[in-house]
Scaffold this active site. Sequence first.
Site, PDB file in Angstrom:
ATOM      1  N   SER A 186       0.649  -1.318  -0.063  1.00  0.00           N
ATOM      2  CA  SER A 186       0.214   0.036   0.012  1.00  0.00           C
ATOM      3  C   SER A 186       0.859   1.299   0.034  1.00  0.00           C
ATOM      4  O   SER A 186       0.485   2.372  -0.312  1.00  0.00           O
ATOM      5  CB  SER A 186      -1.146   0.020   1.144  1.00  0.00           C
ATOM      6  OG  SER A 186      -0.195   0.196   2.368  1.00  0.00           O
ATOM      7  N   HIS A 214      -5.545  -4.411  -0.670  1.00  0.00           N
ATOM      8  CA  HIS A 214      -5.771  -3.455  -1.832  1.00  0.00           C
ATOM      9  C   HIS A 214      -5.868  -3.929  -2.972  1.00  0.00           C
ATOM     10  O   HIS A 214      -5.711  -3.357  -4.156  1.00  0.00           O
ATOM     11  CB  HIS A 214      -4.449  -2.435  -1.707  1.00  0.00           C
ATOM     12  CG  HIS A 214      -4.172  -1.759  -0.414  1.00  0.00           C
ATOM     13  ND1 HIS A 214      -5.092  -0.605  -0.302  1.00  0.00           N
ATOM     14  CD2 HIS A 214      -3.731  -2.150   0.803  1.00  0.00           C
ATOM     15  CE1 HIS A 214      -4.700  -0.144   0.995  1.00  0.00           C
ATOM     16  NE2 HIS A 214      -3.698  -1.365   1.620  1.00  0.00           N
ATOM     17  N   LYS A 245     -12.144  -1.348   2.440  1.00  0.00           N
ATOM     18  CA  LYS A 245     -11.548  -0.589   1.330  1.00  0.00           C
ATOM     19  C   LYS A 245     -12.801  -0.799   0.107  1.00  0.00           C
ATOM     20  O   LYS A 245     -13.631  -0.168   0.005  1.00  0.00           O
ATOM     21  CB  LYS A 245     -10.349  -1.180   1.016  1.00  0.00           C
ATOM     22  CG  LYS A 245      -9.164  -0.796   2.050  1.00  0.00           C
ATOM     23  CD  LYS A 245      -7.923  -1.218   1.840  1.00  0.00           C
ATOM     24  CE  LYS A 245      -6.854  -0.817   2.881  1.00  0.00           C
ATOM     25  NZ  LYS A 245      -7.391  -0.933   4.327  1.00  0.00           N
TER      26      LYS A 245
END
Lengths: 402, 82
Positions: A186, A214, A245
């Site tokens: 990330s 991610h 996310k």
Amino acid sequence: MTDLLSKYDRYAAEHRALLDAGLLDPFGVVMDEILSPTRAVIGGRETILAGTYNYMGMTFEPEVIAAAGRAIERFGAGSTGSRVLNGTFAAHVAVEQALREFYARKHAIVFSTGYQANLGLVSTLAGRGDVVVLDADCHASIWDGCRLGQAEVVRFRHNDAADLDRRLGRLPREAGKLVVLEGVYSMLGDVAPLSDLVAVAKAHDAMVLVDEAHAMGFFGPNGRGVYEAQGLEDEVDVVVGTFSKSVGTVGGFAVSNHPKFEILRLVCNPYRFTASLPPPVVAAAEASIRLLMRAEDKRARLWAATRALHAGLKEAGFRLATETAESAIIAVLMPDQETTAAMWDALLRTGVYCNMSRPPATPAGVFLLRLSLSSEHSLADAAEIVRRFVAARDSLGDRLAA
Amino acid sequence: MTDRAQTLSRLFELIGPYNRKGIALTEATRFAEDLELDSLTVMDLVANIEDEWDINLPLNLLPDLETIGEVAEAVIRLRDTA
């Protein structure tokens, strides 16, 4: 007498210096209103959100909000209990079923945050006498899982399969081994060469855990992550992910086909010694995960906006951590703390929110301004962010010449 | 030179690039207090030490390794049991 908080004086002084210089606090932003996945009101100003990891723009999706509303009416505001006591409702079972379908795996365990999922999995899978071998750039939740557990901890150089091979080769053949990797890292937004790393891990009979926080929703044919994109469905033993996310709410999870996986619910402290997620949260997550199963349009828009932003910033002369938009994180390399803070401040004052990151969170001591877009950002938004980056750089004079 | 002296001498060479203050390195030199190494630098140094002697230096050991002499002893112990 020792003041226990004195050990943090250095950090306090550094933070105070930032504020004394008249800069906005990069670690104290307050969002007064959230208008959409792409806009918030910060300090009275409408601001483009370009650093929220809200990749698939699910936070305001009507079906997701409706599901949360129904669940709060039906089950109440919270569970007031552990998953293994009174905290498992039909809604928790339903979100785990959605995860099993999304990942096509037999087992899914939901934790209260992504941090707790890593903390729980790493500390419980590898115990005394076992060895965790992890990538140097792994997230803090993985490192903390190592500290919570009793296993030996060995680190290998970031994304370096030969280095992983050497370190695994030095371990006793009979030792239990857990190799911990991430699909997308990330900080710099770089994608791992998982096929190389996983092949090495398997050659040494190690169990493999991949954190795909991610990458969920927009890597691989079914959006399962980088491991799916690289064809490693049968090799990766455990996939860890998050609801905070691409799913657009909060929570963490692990999925696996391991026949003994369910026992973790009874032995994993970050799972059983905390309250379960509130019903509206798990119901929102379930609705969102089911939407992610057919989110081709969102996925295409996210990649288009991300590639446009990466290309635009590069064209404008900014130094970026990756040559192309490898993931949905774009990291702009900055020279030092003062310039990074000043640039971040100038951006927020012109209505762009991004993330400021610095050592030790970043690898190799770099200072970064990190951007992440959502499927709801338009190409015009991407162009506008580039324009404001250029204007912010101009306002700093020659400190950040192109 | 004894094994311990050789190990120490090679450790001094490996630590050299991180000794920004240019202090005189001895067995008693402490990584945090004397060399003021931050956690990322320590990780780099650990990786170099591991490769030099073809050992794994588990990170769990680090809290007990405050001085260069203590690292030398750990290196000798790990290398002999490898």
